[in-house]
Motif scaffolding. Structure first.
Motif, PDB file in Angstrom:
ATOM      1  N   PRO A   2      48.105 -24.544 -10.001  1.00 49.25           N
ATOM      2  CA  PRO A   2      46.687 -23.945 -10.081  1.00 49.25           C
ATOM      3  C   PRO A   2      46.402 -23.410  -8.820  1.00 49.25           C
ATOM      4  O   PRO A   2      46.745 -23.810  -7.938  1.00 49.25           O
ATOM      5  N   ASP A   3      45.034 -22.770  -8.703  1.00 51.88           N
ATOM      6  CA  ASP A   3      45.166 -22.716  -6.907  1.00 51.88           C
ATOM      7  C   ASP A   3      44.653 -23.483  -6.246  1.00 51.88           C
ATOM      8  O   ASP A   3      44.150 -24.496  -6.137  1.00 51.88           O
ATOM      9  N   ALA A  21      36.497 -13.211   1.741  1.00 52.92           N
ATOM     10  CA  ALA A  21      37.794 -12.830   2.513  1.00 52.92           C
ATOM     11  C   ALA A  21      39.316 -13.162   2.278  1.00 52.92           C
ATOM     12  O   ALA A  21      39.910 -13.370   3.153  1.00 52.92           O
ATOM     13  N   LEU A  22      39.095 -14.413   0.837  1.00 46.28           N
ATOM     14  CA  LEU A  22      40.044 -15.375   0.504  1.00 46.28           C
ATOM     15  C   LEU A  22      40.421 -14.907  -0.903  1.00 46.28           C
ATOM     16  O   LEU A  22      40.225 -15.918  -1.937  1.00 46.28           O
ATOM     17  N   PRO A  23      41.503 -14.547  -1.016  1.00 46.12           N
ATOM     18  CA  PRO A  23      41.903 -14.312  -2.294  1.00 46.12           C
ATOM     19  C   PRO A  23      43.332 -14.997  -2.672  1.00 46.12           C
ATOM     20  O   PRO A  23      43.289 -15.579  -2.034  1.00 46.12           O
ATOM     21  N   GLY A  24      42.658 -15.102  -3.922  1.00 37.40           N
ATOM     22  CA  GLY A  24      44.292 -16.194  -4.562  1.00 37.40           C
ATOM     23  C   GLY A  24      44.033 -17.605  -4.654  1.00 37.40           C
ATOM     24  O   GLY A  24      44.568 -18.341  -4.452  1.00 37.40           O
ATOM     25  N   VAL A  25      42.602 -18.324  -3.912  1.00 39.65           N
ATOM     26  CA  VAL A  25      42.156 -18.938  -3.915  1.00 39.65           C
ATOM     27  C   VAL A  25      41.002 -19.480  -4.167  1.00 39.65           C
ATOM     28  O   VAL A  25      40.054 -19.059  -4.382  1.00 39.65           O
ATOM     29  N   THR A  26      40.447 -20.459  -4.604  1.00 41.10           N
ATOM     30  CA  THR A  26      39.325 -21.346  -5.222  1.00 41.10           C
ATOM     31  C   THR A  26      38.256 -21.833  -4.129  1.00 41.10           C
ATOM     32  O   THR A  26      39.155 -22.786  -2.704  1.00 41.10           O
ATOM     33  N   VAL A  27      37.392 -20.773  -3.679  1.00 40.85           N
ATOM     34  CA  VAL A  27      36.402 -21.046  -2.568  1.00 40.85           C
ATOM     35  C   VAL A  27      35.231 -22.171  -3.130  1.00 40.85           C
ATOM     36  O   VAL A  27      34.326 -21.412  -3.742  1.00 40.85           O
ATOM     37  N   ILE A  28      35.270 -23.010  -2.480  1.00 31.59           N
ATOM     38  CA  ILE A  28      33.287 -24.052  -2.263  1.00 31.59           C
ATOM     39  C   ILE A  28      32.925 -23.548  -1.087  1.00 31.59           C
ATOM     40  O   ILE A  28      33.802 -24.138  -0.390  1.00 31.59           O
ATOM     41  N   VAL A 231      36.068 -14.293  11.463  1.00 32.73           N
ATOM     42  CA  VAL A 231      36.505 -14.715   9.335  1.00 32.73           C
ATOM     43  C   VAL A 231      37.813 -14.295   9.686  1.00 32.73           C
ATOM     44  O   VAL A 231      38.881 -14.585   8.562  1.00 32.73           O
ATOM     45  N   ALA A 232      37.917 -12.859  10.466  1.00 34.68           N
ATOM     46  CA  ALA A 232      39.798 -12.111  10.119  1.00 34.68           C
ATOM     47  C   ALA A 232      40.405 -13.269  10.757  1.00 34.68           C
ATOM     48  O   ALA A 232      41.760 -13.553   9.857  1.00 34.68           O
ATOM     49  N   GLU A 233      40.549 -14.226  11.523  1.00 32.29           N
ATOM     50  CA  GLU A 233      41.230 -15.859  13.003  1.00 32.29           C
ATOM     51  C   GLU A 233      41.717 -16.655  10.842  1.00 32.29           C
ATOM     52  O   GLU A 233      42.989 -17.068  10.861  1.00 32.29           O
ATOM     53  N   ALA A 234      40.243 -16.828  10.784  1.00 28.77           N
ATOM     54  CA  ALA A 234      40.337 -17.675   9.870  1.00 28.77           C
ATOM     55  C   ALA A 234      41.162 -17.375   7.914  1.00 28.77           C
ATOM     56  O   ALA A 234      41.818 -18.337   8.067  1.00 28.77           O
ATOM     57  N   ALA A 235      40.914 -16.408   8.279  1.00 31.58           N
ATOM     58  CA  ALA A 235      41.377 -15.688   6.607  1.00 31.58           C
ATOM     59  C   ALA A 235      42.946 -16.084   6.803  1.00 31.58           C
ATOM     60  O   ALA A 235      43.415 -16.546   5.420  1.00 31.58           O
ATOM     61  N   ALA A 236      43.818 -15.321   7.616  1.00 31.89           N
ATOM     62  CA  ALA A 236      44.874 -15.214   7.990  1.00 31.89           C
ATOM     63  C   ALA A 236      45.834 -17.003   8.322  1.00 31.89           C
ATOM     64  O   ALA A 236      46.475 -17.262   7.862  1.00 31.89           O
ATOM     65  N   TRP A 237      44.589 -17.828   8.556  1.00 30.44           N
ATOM     66  CA  TRP A 237      45.285 -19.398   9.020  1.00 30.44           C
ATOM     67  C   TRP A 237      44.947 -19.879   7.092  1.00 30.44           C
ATOM     68  O   TRP A 237      45.841 -19.985   6.674  1.00 30.44           O
ATOM     69  N   VAL A 238      44.275 -19.094   6.370  1.00 33.91           N
ATOM     70  CA  VAL A 238      44.181 -19.808   4.972  1.00 33.91           C
ATOM     71  C   VAL A 238      45.736 -18.987   4.255  1.00 33.91           C
ATOM     72  O   VAL A 238      46.066 -19.410   4.053  1.00 33.91           O
ATOM     73  N   ALA A 239      46.419 -17.870   4.587  1.00 34.56           N
ATOM     74  CA  ALA A 239      46.973 -17.279   3.987  1.00 34.56           C
ATOM     75  C   ALA A 239      48.278 -17.103   4.060  1.00 34.56           C
ATOM     76  O   ALA A 239      48.964 -17.606   3.730  1.00 34.56           O
ATOM     77  N   SER A 240      48.201 -17.852   5.960  1.00 33.43           N
ATOM     78  CA  SER A 240      49.777 -18.766   5.814  1.00 33.43           C
ATOM     79  C   SER A 240      49.910 -20.318   6.090  1.00 33.43           C
ATOM     80  O   SER A 240      50.589 -20.706   6.004  1.00 33.43           O
ATOM     81  N   SER A 241      48.561 -21.188   4.885  1.00 33.06           N
ATOM     82  CA  SER A 241      48.718 -22.101   4.889  1.00 33.06           C
ATOM     83  C   SER A 241      49.354 -22.534   3.320  1.00 33.06           C
ATOM     84  O   SER A 241      49.616 -23.713   3.532  1.00 33.06           O
ATOM     85  N   TRP A 242      49.322 -21.016   2.950  1.00 34.22           N
ATOM     86  CA  TRP A 242      50.743 -21.219   1.394  1.00 34.22           C
ATOM     87  C   TRP A 242      51.630 -20.135   2.114  1.00 34.22           C
ATOM     88  O   TRP A 242      51.763 -19.634   2.496  1.00 34.22           O
ATOM     89  N   PRO A 243      52.965 -21.202   1.119  1.00 30.48           N
ATOM     90  CA  PRO A 243      54.027 -20.291   1.055  1.00 30.48           C
ATOM     91  C   PRO A 243      53.790 -18.438   0.205  1.00 30.48           C
ATOM     92  O   PRO A 243      53.657 -18.692  -0.894  1.00 30.48           O
TER      93      PRO A 243
END
Ligand code: NAP
Length: 243
Positions: A2-3, A21-28, A231-243
């Motif tokens: 799951p995402d 701005a967070l593709p591929g994740v479930t955002v709440i 926001v861009a830095e936060a999105a990059a942090w999320v993207a870097s949190s998964w392989p």
């Protein structure tokens, strides 16, 4: 698989932008419920308090949240403290998104104060026609000040409030022309502002007219694992949190 699931503590334009701005994740996105018609973020939305640190901790666990992002307003100190404590309790990574505060520029006439009470105490020495931009919850601190107020907020204020008060219900961002007009029409001679950061057209308009600004400092921010300004830095942090 799951995402991954990301909880954004919101109520700001940054939180809303990040939700989309967070593709591929479930955002709440979580909203406090202070405004009756909030601008809706992308993804899932939940509304209302969690019930302190314990409630937020329980929510993070029961909802299987993988990452927590505190994108609340710089003056929303309690929820930020709760987020830091709940992240520590659960071991869930926390990122704080905080827009930078404003910096005084040549031509500005600012008086920095630590809180709204100090702002109220200082006001009578600076002017008598006040543009109060501290939000609906910030108006009560000025209830006893003998001055005329134009208060701007998203929702109508409730007592206690100053006896001579006109309200303008509006939501930013505000244009420079609009701010110029408002200061001139109402013959404003002093502004009260929280150091919220962001576009700040009212501060430019105040500078142009030489109007003093009482600037309320931000509350202390919790020592969090990481803080970013955009926001861009936060999105990059999320993207870097998964392989
Ligand atoms: P606060 O004093 O830090 O929080 C008070 C309580 O409200 C918290 O303990 C929490 O209740 C609940 N809460 C706050 N933000 C929440 C959220 N995003 N989701 C769920 N519950 C939340 O907050 P505040 O200054 O009243 O601000 C409330 C909201 O308005 C925040 O989301 C903030 O981003 C937004 N906002 C605030 C300002 C400002 O100047 N303060 C300006 C613009 C927008 P529980 O303890 O029950 O969980």
């Amino acid at each position: 698989m799951p995402d991954p699931r990301v909880l954004i503590l919101g109520g700001t334009s940054e939180a809303r932008a990040l939700s989309g701005a967070l593709p591929g994740v479930t955002v709440i996105t979580s909203l406090a419920g202070r405004t009756s018609s909030p601008l809706r973020p992308a993804g899932e939305v939940r509304v209302g308090g969690f019930g302190g640190v314990d409630g937020l901790t329980a929510y993070l666990r029961s909802e299987g949240i993988d990452l927590l992002i505190d994108a609340t307003h710089p003056f929303a100190a309690r929820i930020s403290d709760n987020a830091a404590a709940a992240a520590t309790a659960t071991g869930i990574p926390l990122l704080v998104v905080r827009r930078p505060g404003w910096l005084e520029q040549p031509g500005d006439v600012w008086h920095r104060v630590p809180d709204l009470e100090e702002a109220a105490a200082l006001l009578p020495r600076l002017g008598h026609r006040v543009f109060l931009t501290a939000g609906r919850q910030g108006i009560a601190a000025f209830a006893e000040v003998d001055a005329w107020f134009l208060a701007r907020s998203v929702e109508p204020p409730e007592p206690p409030m100053p006896s001579r008060l006109e309200t303008v219900l509006d939501r930013g961002p505000f244009t420079l022309d609009g701010e110029r007009r408002l200061l001139a029409e109402h013959r404003i001679d002093v502004i009260v502002s929280k150091d919220s950061g962001g576009p700040g057209a009212k501060l430019v308009a105040a500078r142009e007219r030489g109007i003093p600004v009482v600037m309320v400092d931000r509350p202390r921010a919790p020592a969090a694992a990481g803080t970013v300004a955009s926001v861009a830095e936060a999105a990059a942090w999320v993207a870097s949190s998964w392989p």
